[in-house]
Design an enzyme around this catalytic site. Sequence first.
Site, PDB file in Angstrom:
ATOM      1  N   HIS A  94     -40.462 -46.841 -18.472  1.00  0.00           N
ATOM      2  CA  HIS A  94     -41.837 -47.152 -18.867  1.00  0.00           C
ATOM      3  C   HIS A  94     -41.766 -48.188 -19.982  1.00  0.00           C
ATOM      4  O   HIS A  94     -40.948 -48.085 -20.904  1.00  0.00           O
ATOM      5  CB  HIS A  94     -42.526 -45.875 -19.347  1.00  0.00           C
ATOM      6  CG  HIS A  94     -43.785 -46.135 -20.097  1.00  0.00           C
ATOM      7  ND1 HIS A  94     -44.782 -46.924 -19.583  1.00  0.00           N
ATOM      8  CD2 HIS A  94     -44.201 -45.737 -21.335  1.00  0.00           C
ATOM      9  CE1 HIS A  94     -45.762 -47.004 -20.476  1.00  0.00           C
ATOM     10  NE2 HIS A  94     -45.428 -46.288 -21.541  1.00  0.00           N
ATOM     11  N   CYS A 129     -48.372 -41.752 -19.890  1.00  0.00           N
ATOM     12  CA  CYS A 129     -47.565 -42.867 -19.386  1.00  0.00           C
ATOM     13  C   CYS A 129     -46.488 -42.397 -18.406  1.00  0.00           C
ATOM     14  O   CYS A 129     -45.794 -43.226 -17.817  1.00  0.00           O
ATOM     15  CB  CYS A 129     -46.927 -43.612 -20.543  1.00  0.00           C
ATOM     16  SG  CYS A 129     -48.145 -44.259 -21.694  1.00  0.00           S
ATOM     17  N   ASN A 176     -47.949 -52.424 -22.760  1.00  0.00           N
ATOM     18  CA  ASN A 176     -47.847 -51.065 -22.212  1.00  0.00           C
ATOM     19  C   ASN A 176     -49.042 -50.805 -21.292  1.00  0.00           C
ATOM     20  O   ASN A 176     -50.174 -50.703 -21.769  1.00  0.00           O
ATOM     21  CB  ASN A 176     -47.827 -50.072 -23.380  1.00  0.00           C
ATOM     22  CG  ASN A 176     -47.779 -48.632 -22.928  1.00  0.00           C
ATOM     23  OD1 ASN A 176     -47.923 -48.331 -21.737  1.00  0.00           O
ATOM     24  ND2 ASN A 176     -47.588 -47.737 -23.874  1.00  0.00           N
TER      25      ASN A 176
HETATM   26  N1  ACO Z   1     -49.370 -56.200 -37.059  1.00  0.00           N
HETATM   27  C1  ACO Z   1     -48.917 -56.245 -38.311  1.00  0.00           C
HETATM   28  N2  ACO Z   1     -48.549 -55.150 -38.989  1.00  0.00           N
HETATM   29  C2  ACO Z   1     -48.622 -53.975 -38.354  1.00  0.00           C
HETATM   30  C3  ACO Z   1     -49.083 -53.854 -37.035  1.00  0.00           C
HETATM   31  C4  ACO Z   1     -49.467 -55.029 -36.376  1.00  0.00           C
HETATM   32  N3  ACO Z   1     -49.923 -55.035 -35.118  1.00  0.00           N
HETATM   33  N4  ACO Z   1     -49.034 -52.551 -36.659  1.00  0.00           N
HETATM   34  C5  ACO Z   1     -48.557 -51.876 -37.722  1.00  0.00           C
HETATM   35  N5  ACO Z   1     -48.318 -52.718 -38.752  1.00  0.00           N
HETATM   36  C6  ACO Z   1     -47.843 -52.418 -40.070  1.00  0.00           C
HETATM   37  C7  ACO Z   1     -48.256 -51.056 -40.530  1.00  0.00           C
HETATM   38  O1  ACO Z   1     -49.568 -51.094 -41.057  1.00  0.00           O
HETATM   39  C8  ACO Z   1     -47.229 -50.763 -41.580  1.00  0.00           C
HETATM   40  O2  ACO Z   1     -47.649 -51.381 -42.769  1.00  0.00           O
HETATM   41  P1  ACO Z   1     -47.585 -50.584 -44.155  1.00  0.00           P
HETATM   42  O3  ACO Z   1     -46.151 -50.246 -44.355  1.00  0.00           O
HETATM   43  O4  ACO Z   1     -48.132 -51.603 -45.122  1.00  0.00           O
HETATM   44  O5  ACO Z   1     -48.463 -49.399 -43.963  1.00  0.00           O
HETATM   45  C9  ACO Z   1     -45.979 -51.502 -41.106  1.00  0.00           C
HETATM   46  O6  ACO Z   1     -46.434 -52.392 -40.073  1.00  0.00           O
HETATM   47  C10 ACO Z   1     -44.909 -50.621 -40.546  1.00  0.00           C
HETATM   48  O7  ACO Z   1     -45.472 -49.650 -39.700  1.00  0.00           O
HETATM   49  P2  ACO Z   1     -44.551 -48.756 -38.782  1.00  0.00           P
HETATM   50  O8  ACO Z   1     -45.388 -47.760 -38.063  1.00  0.00           O
HETATM   51  O9  ACO Z   1     -43.388 -48.221 -39.581  1.00  0.00           O
HETATM   52  O10 ACO Z   1     -43.988 -49.842 -37.778  1.00  0.00           O
HETATM   53  P3  ACO Z   1     -42.900 -49.659 -36.699  1.00  0.00           P
HETATM   54  O11 ACO Z   1     -41.803 -50.609 -36.944  1.00  0.00           O
HETATM   55  O12 ACO Z   1     -42.539 -48.222 -36.511  1.00  0.00           O
HETATM   56  O13 ACO Z   1     -43.660 -50.100 -35.391  1.00  0.00           O
HETATM   57  C11 ACO Z   1     -44.832 -49.173 -33.502  1.00  0.00           C
HETATM   58  C12 ACO Z   1     -44.865 -49.483 -35.009  1.00  0.00           C
HETATM   59  C13 ACO Z   1     -44.603 -50.473 -32.764  1.00  0.00           C
HETATM   60  C14 ACO Z   1     -46.140 -48.545 -33.059  1.00  0.00           C
HETATM   61  C15 ACO Z   1     -43.659 -48.208 -33.276  1.00  0.00           C
HETATM   62  O14 ACO Z   1     -43.740 -47.103 -34.123  1.00  0.00           O
HETATM   63  C16 ACO Z   1     -43.590 -47.737 -31.859  1.00  0.00           C
HETATM   64  O15 ACO Z   1     -43.289 -48.482 -30.957  1.00  0.00           O
HETATM   65  N6  ACO Z   1     -43.826 -46.459 -31.633  1.00  0.00           N
HETATM   66  C17 ACO Z   1     -43.734 -45.908 -30.283  1.00  0.00           C
HETATM   67  C18 ACO Z   1     -45.026 -45.671 -29.776  1.00  0.00           C
HETATM   68  C19 ACO Z   1     -45.401 -46.512 -28.575  1.00  0.00           C
HETATM   69  O16 ACO Z   1     -44.781 -47.436 -28.141  1.00  0.00           O
HETATM   70  N7  ACO Z   1     -46.502 -46.115 -28.058  1.00  0.00           N
HETATM   71  C20 ACO Z   1     -47.067 -46.811 -26.988  1.00  0.00           C
HETATM   72  C21 ACO Z   1     -48.081 -45.969 -26.349  1.00  0.00           C
HETATM   73  S1  ACO Z   1     -47.569 -44.414 -26.023  1.00  0.00           S
HETATM   74  C22 ACO Z   1     -46.452 -44.370 -24.860  1.00  0.00           C
HETATM   75  O17 ACO Z   1     -46.399 -45.189 -24.015  1.00  0.00           O
HETATM   76  C23 ACO Z   1     -45.526 -43.305 -24.997  1.00  0.00           C
END
Ligand code: ACO
Length: 331
Positions: free
Chosen positions: A258, A114, A288
Amino acid sequence: MSEAKILSLEVTVPHRIVTNEDMARIVDTSDEWIHSHTGIRQRHHVDPDQATSDLGTIAGRKALESAGVSPESVDLVICATSTSDYINFPATACIIQDALGLENAGAFDLLAGCTGFVYGLETARAYIESGLAGTVLLVGAEVLSKLSNMQDRNTCVLFGDGAGALVLTGSDHGGDARPTILGSWLRSKGSGAGALMRRAGGTRNPYVHGQTDPTDLLIEMNGRDVYMFAVDAIVRTITTLAEKTGVSLEQVTRIVPHQANERIIEAAAKRLKLPKEKFFINIERYANTSAASIPLAMNQMVEEGTLNHGDTIITVGFGAGLTYGGNVIAW
Ligand code: ACO
């Protein structure tokens, strides 16, 4: 020395809009969860017959037209992408070069996740300012929808498709009043490579018929690790670029990060003690789009009249690699 100038910026997104409600029909999720955890409301997905070079070619053609440069005068095509038409080769840049009839151009893909657009801008600048190229077409294009695991709600809701393209040339070719890149900073944290990858299909885990798990060919991410890395990467990039270029954060009109997750941007703004409004955010519309997200953001700012001649912006990228970095641009 000839300075690199941006002559034009154009973008494209596929016509098909996929809302959070649409995603909730594919995986167990909801608009409420996606919007509250990421800021995303919708993304654009390509049709089955479209690939990354198709989007790159549309954006590239528009950028050449608005720059008013002839196809023969383009010396180099750089395509920043993590979702090339084919695995590794041929380069998507070569397919775009052919589609646009850029007969005098070299072409290569740039793989920096990215952060691809940020790396691409600095690479284009280096070619121009060293005199190795007169005119460069820089494309950031992605079709993430086709490499997303549509059974994994942790990742598939996050991504969208799109492309942006810029034509750059040296100040000795004219364009004095056009945007200039004042400085860039590029970094890699390869120790985090495992946090965001496609596990199979390369030389580490080659595709083996009947043995390779098809989901290993798709995007896999440790969201928590990427989140923590991303906040730190934004903070380090902005503070380093301000020091390096002598441009104070007060002088900076807007920071263009980004667009991976609105909460990452909010956390970084808080650490930097900057108001959230200093950061341009349009993740709601596009999700994204990796190497296309910063050109899509800059283009929207130009269209809305919030990015004008005389403004200074900082771009910040972070992504697979793990890579990070940014550019300071005097618009
Ligand atoms: N819908 C509903 N529930 C979901 C979803 C969804 N789409 N995705 C995850 N969950 C659930 C998980 O299963 C988990 O459930 P559990 O506790 O029963 O196992 C719960 O939500 C919490 O999961 P977390 O990973 O703690 O959620 P978090 O609040 O951290 O959000 C996210 C997840 C959005 C991916 C976050 O970690 C994030 O933004 N990370 C950064 C990575 C990123 O943005 N990457 C993009 C691509 S890479 C880049 O551009 C760098």
